[in-house]
Design a protein around this motif. Sequence first.
Motif, PDB file in Angstrom:
ATOM      1  N   MET A   1      35.942  24.471  40.539  1.00 19.95           N
ATOM      2  CA  MET A   1      35.221  25.301  39.584  1.00 19.95           C
ATOM      3  C   MET A   1      35.950  26.625  39.359  1.00 19.95           C
ATOM      4  O   MET A   1      36.054  27.108  38.232  1.00 19.95           O
TER       5      MET A   1
ATOM      6  N   ASN B   1      34.787  21.306  45.759  1.00 18.67           N
ATOM      7  CA  ASN B   1      34.117  21.541  44.475  1.00 18.67           C
ATOM      8  C   ASN B   1      34.182  23.004  44.069  1.00 18.67           C
ATOM      9  O   ASN B   1      34.403  23.331  42.893  1.00 18.67           O
ATOM     10  N   ASN B   2      34.004  23.876  45.020  1.00 18.49           N
ATOM     11  CA  ASN B   2      34.070  25.302  44.704  1.00 18.49           C
ATOM     12  C   ASN B   2      35.463  25.693  44.224  1.00 18.49           C
ATOM     13  O   ASN B   2      35.619  26.470  43.275  1.00 18.49           O
TER      14      ASN B   2
END
Length: 594
Positions: A587, A583-584
């Motif tokens: 993003m 997820n990081n």
Amino acid sequence: MDLEYAYTKKRMHFGKRCNFSDFDKTEVEIKSNPALMNNYVRMDPVTHATQCSKVFAVHEVNTTTATYRDNKMFHYEGGWPKDINMKDLEQTVRYRRKIEKDELYIHTMLQLLPSMEHCILQNNACNIYEEYFADVETISLIQRAFSRTVNVYRDPLTMKRQITHLSWSPDQGNRFAASYCNVDFKKTFSSNYTSYIWEVENPNNPYITLKPFCPILTLEYSPKDSNTLIGGLITGQVGCWDLRRGPEIIDISSVEFSHRDPCDKTLWINSKTGTEFFSASKDGQIKWWDTRKLQVPTETLVIDLSKPENQNMDKATGISALQFEPSMGTRFMCGLENGIVISGNRKGKTPSEKIATRFRAQYGPVISLERNPTFVKNFLTVGDWTSRVWSEDCRESCIAWTPGHRDFLTGGAWSATRYSVYYLIKVDGTLDVWDFLIQEDSPVLSIKVCDESLTCLRPHEQGQLAAVANKKGSTYLLEFSEALTVNQKNDKLLLTALLDRETRREKVIEAKNREQRLKMRTLKMHGELDFTDASLKLDEREESKKSSAGLKNALIVQCEQEYENIINAELTRQAEANIVELNNNVMQNGRIIS
């Protein structure tokens, strides 16, 4: 009649040899000229120094020689008046008190004290050149143990025979007797049954050749007469030799009163006449003899362990070792073929009293049995693959033992001079030297004497030498170092403490075992260990075993479940960490595009 005498003189007294040559030469005679003395200057004295190395010093320097002088003075008590007897204590004490009360006494002493003190201080000055400990022997902390082979005595016959016994002569041990016999009956028959007496200094030829009518298994010197020997024969008889009457046997026992098996053990007894000895054999009999009447034994004892009173020869146990200590009178010891050691007393009225004390010493036959020369309560047994040290105060177990050897042991003996040292011989031709005060788990010295099996060992009474014989008829004379023969200052105290400590430990263990046996015997007498109770207890044990097994299985399942839960938790944590990291990254990529 004309008298004639020839005078002779050696060539060396004629002077230098004249060498004449055949060529021309001129000889000139120069006479002395007294006028040349005026050119000669005589120097007296003349000194000439010789130095081997290069001289670096500019000037010669030497220290002043210190001169010492020894002065002695004899002090006599004097100054007493004529009316005072200096040997009378009362008069001298009374006169001293009178002088001390005088007024001039203190003044006189104050004048004499400075000079006296000066002399005393001079007398107390230390001489740096004096050797204070010149007479003290310096002993290294760790002495090296070693040995060397002095001589080798080989059987003169072509067919080599086994040496079965060795015995040192009592006259300082200058000779030793060796008995030769083939105990293996599969060997080729030989009509030569000779045995030999060897001199220590002459290993080439025997000193005396003994000629019996059958092979000799054992030869033993008399401790009081170096010309008398006893021997055990292969026929079971015992014989006596007197070297002053020749190499032939002078007396022999009757066959019907002798041993039924070959007599391989004989020992002299400490008696007033010096003519008594006893013998033993594999037939289980011990016989006492007297050389003055050798046809019939004076006493016979059968080693019947089941019922000693019956003296049944069919149930007798064979004797493989025999021991007698002269300092213990009528006490004797024998080792049996079943590993038991008997400590007997000849003064016992019945056979059971004579063989009252028993020790379960070895698992196999007792090959060697010998008391410590200094600590006679402790004795050494050798058998199978181990050697053990026993105490007469502990009957159930030994106080010290050696680890199991890889090779079979064939004999052992204590050192005659050093308390804590004993020797072991093995079938691989190795002699091991053990010292309890240094180490107990391994020998301090191991010597490869020869490649053949060693058969017997006999240390010299002075301790430094030992005779070792092998199966091929060779005897090796070994010499040991001082570390193995000489006792140190505290060796006796240290060994006494060691033996006492081990004896107390074994006594405590014996007491606990005795208490446990008494408790079990008491329970049996009260009927608490009958068959029913025993079966019930057995069922209870089985149930407890089953319950313990079920509990063990449950614990194993619980541990496996906990281990599986931990692994699953770790996998879940790693998956969550991967999702967060993904997820990081997404993003960050969106920000870069925008």
